[in-house]
Write a protein that holds these residues in place. Structure first.
Motif, PDB file in Angstrom:
ATOM      1  N   ASN A 118       0.808  -1.219   0.000  1.00 11.60           N
ATOM      2  CA  ASN A 118       0.000   0.000   0.000  1.00 11.60           C
ATOM      3  C   ASN A 118       0.842   1.269   0.000  1.00 11.60           C
ATOM      4  OD1 ASN A 118      -2.440  -1.476   0.137  1.00 11.60           O
ATOM      5  ND2 ASN A 118      -2.142  -1.773   2.331  1.00 11.60           N
ATOM      6  N   ALA A 119       2.160   1.110  -0.104  1.00 10.15           N
ATOM      7  CA  ALA A 119       3.024   2.292  -0.133  1.00 10.15           C
ATOM      8  C   ALA A 119       2.706   3.119  -1.377  1.00 10.15           C
ATOM      9  CB  ALA A 119       4.484   1.866  -0.153  1.00 10.15           C
ATOM     10  N   PRO A 120       2.803   4.432  -1.270  1.00  4.04           N
ATOM     11  CA  PRO A 120       2.510   5.277  -2.432  1.00  4.04           C
ATOM     12  C   PRO A 120       3.566   5.118  -3.518  1.00  4.04           C
ATOM     13  CG  PRO A 120       3.407   6.583  -0.625  1.00  4.04           C
ATOM     14  CD  PRO A 120       3.156   5.208  -0.076  1.00  4.04           C
ATOM     15  N   ASP A 121       3.263   5.672  -4.668  1.00  9.56           N
ATOM     16  CA  ASP A 121       4.203   5.662  -5.791  1.00  9.56           C
ATOM     17  C   ASP A 121       5.542   6.217  -5.322  1.00  9.56           C
ATOM     18  OD1 ASP A 121       5.566   5.943  -8.163  1.00  9.56           O
ATOM     19  OD2 ASP A 121       4.343   7.593  -8.906  1.00  9.56           O
ATOM     20  N   PRO A 122       6.639   5.459  -5.494  1.00 10.97           N
ATOM     21  CA  PRO A 122       7.934   5.928  -4.995  1.00 10.97           C
ATOM     22  C   PRO A 122       8.538   7.062  -5.817  1.00 10.97           C
ATOM     23  CG  PRO A 122       8.217   3.869  -6.182  1.00 10.97           C
ATOM     24  CD  PRO A 122       6.734   4.115  -6.089  1.00 10.97           C
ATOM     25  N   GLY A 123       7.997   7.316  -7.015  1.00 10.13           N
ATOM     26  CA  GLY A 123       8.609   8.272  -7.927  1.00 10.13           C
ATOM     27  C   GLY A 123       8.899   9.647  -7.349  1.00 10.13           C
ATOM     28  N   LYS A 170      12.963  13.530  -5.201  1.00 11.69           N
ATOM     29  CA  LYS A 170      13.399  14.506  -4.193  1.00 11.69           C
ATOM     30  C   LYS A 170      14.652  14.058  -3.458  1.00 11.69           C
ATOM     31  CE  LYS A 170       9.694  15.155  -1.684  1.00 11.69           C
ATOM     32  NZ  LYS A 170       8.798  15.784  -0.672  1.00 11.69           N
ATOM     33  N   GLY A 171      15.043  12.810  -3.655  1.00 17.67           N
ATOM     34  CA  GLY A 171      16.246  12.297  -2.992  1.00 17.67           C
ATOM     35  C   GLY A 171      15.999  11.806  -1.584  1.00 17.67           C
ATOM     36  N   GLU A 172      14.734  11.504  -1.246  1.00 18.93           N
ATOM     37  CA  GLU A 172      14.454  10.968   0.098  1.00 18.93           C
ATOM     38  C   GLU A 172      15.020   9.557   0.254  1.00 18.93           C
ATOM     39  OE1 GLU A 172      10.623  11.221   1.818  1.00 18.93           O
ATOM     40  OE2 GLU A 172      10.317  13.326   1.257  1.00 18.93           O
ATOM     41  N   PHE A 173      15.152   8.834  -0.842  1.00 22.27           N
ATOM     42  CA  PHE A 173      15.870   7.559  -0.850  1.00 22.27           C
ATOM     43  C   PHE A 173      16.555   7.460  -2.206  1.00 22.27           C
ATOM     44  CE2 PHE A 173      11.704   6.718  -2.572  1.00 22.27           C
ATOM     45  CZ  PHE A 173      11.939   5.890  -3.654  1.00 22.27           C
ATOM     46  N   GLU A 224       9.998  11.557 -16.806  1.00 24.10           N
ATOM     47  CA  GLU A 224       9.247  12.382 -15.863  1.00 24.10           C
ATOM     48  C   GLU A 224      10.035  13.601 -15.407  1.00 24.10           C
ATOM     49  OE1 GLU A 224       6.749   8.778 -13.625  1.00 24.10           O
ATOM     50  OE2 GLU A 224       8.418   9.772 -12.626  1.00 24.10           O
ATOM     51  N   GLN A 225      11.334  13.422 -15.185  1.00 26.00           N
ATOM     52  CA  GLN A 225      12.146  14.464 -14.562  1.00 26.00           C
ATOM     53  C   GLN A 225      12.948  15.301 -15.559  1.00 26.00           C
ATOM     54  OE1 GLN A 225      11.939  15.074 -11.273  1.00 26.00           O
ATOM     55  NE2 GLN A 225      10.406  13.439 -11.205  1.00 26.00           N
ATOM     56  N   ALA A 226      12.879  14.950 -16.843  1.00 27.95           N
ATOM     57  CA  ALA A 226      13.773  15.548 -17.831  1.00 27.95           C
ATOM     58  C   ALA A 226      13.697  17.069 -17.878  1.00 27.95           C
ATOM     59  CB  ALA A 226      13.474  14.972 -19.213  1.00 27.95           C
ATOM     60  N   VAL A 227      12.507  17.636 -17.748  1.00 22.90           N
ATOM     61  CA  VAL A 227      12.342  19.092 -17.868  1.00 22.90           C
ATOM     62  C   VAL A 227      12.513  19.779 -16.522  1.00 22.90           C
ATOM     63  CG1 VAL A 227      10.756  20.939 -18.489  1.00 22.90           C
ATOM     64  CG2 VAL A 227      10.861  18.860 -19.885  1.00 22.90           C
ATOM     65  N   SER A 228      11.825  19.277 -15.498  1.00 18.80           N
ATOM     66  CA  SER A 228      11.801  19.972 -14.203  1.00 18.80           C
ATOM     67  C   SER A 228      13.041  19.722 -13.355  1.00 18.80           C
ATOM     68  CB  SER A 228      10.558  19.549 -13.409  1.00 18.80           C
ATOM     69  OG  SER A 228      10.583  18.151 -13.163  1.00 18.80           O
ATOM     70  N   ASN A 229      13.766  18.635 -13.628  1.00 23.46           N
ATOM     71  CA  ASN A 229      14.895  18.252 -12.788  1.00 23.46           C
ATOM     72  C   ASN A 229      16.030  17.763 -13.685  1.00 23.46           C
ATOM     73  OD1 ASN A 229      16.524  17.505 -10.678  1.00 23.46           O
ATOM     74  ND2 ASN A 229      15.152  15.926  -9.852  1.00 23.46           N
TER      75      ASN A 229
END
Length: 560
Positions: free
Chosen positions: A329-334, A339-342, A358-363
């Motif tokens: 039931n853990a949320p989407d890890p993406g 954010k670098g939490e893991f 997903e991250q190409a533009v914003s990150n």
């Protein structure tokens, strides 16, 4: 939008990799053991050895398109260049269809488009067949499938994913669907060149009840679960990719700083199974193998317990992100990974590309990569092959020869390789209407996103392919990872066989995954697993072993 990370879209490839597709047949006869008349109950048919060779299509490698990275060690083929529409090849010079009508029932995720949409019309023109889709909700497909197969009103073609082969569906496959051998066995397949280029292992998985009944969607047999990690942060912090379980633990402790909201990883159980050489849990038959002259199941091995214990120690050490304690039931890890939490988590190889996109533009500094799996003690890993096909299309047994040939005309187009006009039409639709190309990267339009969805690819697909024109380095990385890991991957005894367990054993192993998660999270002990294995043996595990051993004695092993 880019070409899929395998021959199946990522949603399905993830489902295929994580779902347990083995199921039940009333009476206990394995699918591979029925032969001759599908209702005869004969036990002399096989899906391996010389008998299978009489059934299987000849393999003729396609030469229309040459991949940048050929398949090796069970990998997909890879393409690492930009897409040039002017350079697309033609693999179907003229339509093989004769203008007949074919009805196809298939799972569909999302809202199905109108039946007269531009994509369907364009595909039917290329094929020369009037395909009429009967799309059904993929989330409830199994119930609909069961009802349709129990009725007398079966469409011309029915798509059945492996994870839906439960209950009475496997027996219905044998009784309701046609033998395609008269059209495809041996050199007959050469009439359909794109089908002839489908790998033999995928065709072997398409033998049900001793006959070639399925049209396959091939998959790589190299491992699909990758320990994904934040390479950008590793490079910045000077972390090195571990080469043993002890090195991983040391690294994880170094990374973790709970006060700063950084943990090393999510639940690493899937990687632990690989590192300790535990037999596959993706499908029940793959969990069995011969060891020291005895047929053993994955849960009976020392490696299984050792992998769980190591995974438990990670939680105990506090290096696992708190979300993982929630298990399934853990949320989407993406988002938290971004954010670098893991920094590390094991998942399907398709996420290597999807997280990148997903991250190409914003990150823009974000870089995800795949760790090579290590042997637990620092040596080479000992991994196990996955099944070479997991989704199949079947033709109604009552279909006329003309209808069967129309279906094969459809499949010959949908199985066209990457780099062909037919592949682009199947996967992207019509240029300008369903997609545009800029700097060699195809992007679906709003209309394309509505209409060009899980339809024709479900009939048959080319050899598993990885191609990302937007991120060619990721495509290269994915294929090369498969090839490196495939070199350490063995085929267990029932690899490639289409086997369905007797109904009396259907639920025998159902509780083990939850018990695994409870042990890893400290809620249960290793001794609880040992007791559960003992109970499993007495409640039917040993009898199930005898049942599998009989199949092995009659058909031989696929192990290597």
């Amino acid at each position: 939008m880019t070409p899929n990370a395998s021959s199946a879209p990522s949603r399905r490839s993830f489902l295929a990799s994580s779902a347990v597709a083995a199921a039940a047949v009333a009476g206990g006869m394995p699918l591979l053991a029925a032969c001759g008349d599908s209702n005869s109950g004969s036990r002399d048919g096989t899906t391996s050895g010389k008998d299978a060779k009489k059934i299987l299509p000849a393999y003729v490698a396609g030469n229309v398109v040459v991949p940048d990275i050929p398949a090796r060690n069970g990998s997909a083929v890879g393409f690492t260049g930009k897409l040039e529409l002017s350079a697309l090849k033609t693999s179907v010079p003229k339509p093989l269809g004769k203008g007949g009508k074919v009805t196809i029932m298939s799972p569909f995720w999302g809202s199905p488009p109108k039946s007269d949409n531009a994509y369907y019309k364009a595909m039917n023109d290329v094929i020369g067949v009037d395909v009429q889709w009967q799309n059904q909700d993929g989330n409830t497909y199994e119930q609909k499938l069961g009802a349709v197969l129990a009725s007398s009103d079966v469409p011309d073609v029915v798509v059945v994913p492996g994870w839906n082969m439960n209950g009475k569906i496997p027996t219905a496959i044998i009784s309701k669907f046609a033998d395609l051998g008269p059209y495809l066995s041996g050199d007959k397949v050469k009439e359909f060149p794109n089908l002839a280029a489908i790998p033999t292992d995928a065709w072997q998985r398409s033998i049900f009840g001793g006959k070639l009944r399925g049209l396959p969607m091939p998959s790589p047999w190299a491992p699909s679960i990758v320990p994904l990690y934040r390479q950008d942060i590793f490079d910045e912090e000077g972390y090195e990719v571990p080469k043993s379980c002890d090195e991983f633990m040391a690294l994880a402790k170094d990374i973790t700083n709970a006060k700063a909201r950084r943990w090393a990883c999510m639940d690493m159980k899937w990687t632990a199974f690989q590192a300790f050489g535990v037999l596959s849990g993706s499908e029940k038959p793959l969990g069995w193998n011969m060891a020291d002259g005895k047929l053993i199941y994955r849960i009976e091995t020392e490696e299984y317990l050792e992998a769980l214990e190591w995974s438990r120690k990670l939680f105990e050490a506090g290096v696992v992100h708190p979300d993982s304690k929630m298990g399934k039931n853990a949320p989407d890890p993406g988002p938290k990974f971004a954010k670098g939490e893991f920094l590390i988590y094991p998942n399907n190889i398709s996420q290597w590309w999807s997280r990148t996109a997903e991250q190409a533009v914003s990150n823009p500094d974000f870089k995800i990569w795949g760790m090579d799996v290590w042997g637990h003690d620092g040596g080479n890993p000992a991994m196990w092959a996955e099944q070479p096909a997991g989704i199949f299309a079947f033709v109604n047994e009552k279909a006329s020869e003309s209808v069967v040939r129309e279906v094969l005309a459809v499949a010959n187009v949908t199985a066209a390789p990457y780099g062909t006009k037919e592949y682009m039409m199947t996967n992207y639709g019509v240029e300008g209407t369903h997609y545009t190309v800029k700097d060699g990267v195809p992007t679906k339009t709003d209309q394309g996103n509505l209409e060009v969805l899980n339809a024709y690819v479900m009939v048959a697909s080319p050899a598993a392919t990885i191609a990302h024109p937007d991120f060619p380095d990721v495509a290269k990385g994915q294929v090369e990872w498969q090839q490196r890991m495939g070199a350490f991957t063995k085929k267990s005894a029932f690899y490639g066989m289409q086997i369905t367990e007797p109904s009396r054993y259907t639920n025998l192993s159902n509780d083990f995954e939850q018990l695994e998660d409870d042990i890893v999270r400290g809620r249960k002990k290793i001794s609880d697993m040992q007791q559960a294995v003992s109970d499993w043996k007495s409640k039917g595990g040993d009898k199930l072993r005898d049942w599998y051993k009989q199949i092995l004695d009659e058909n031989g092993s696929a192990a290597n």
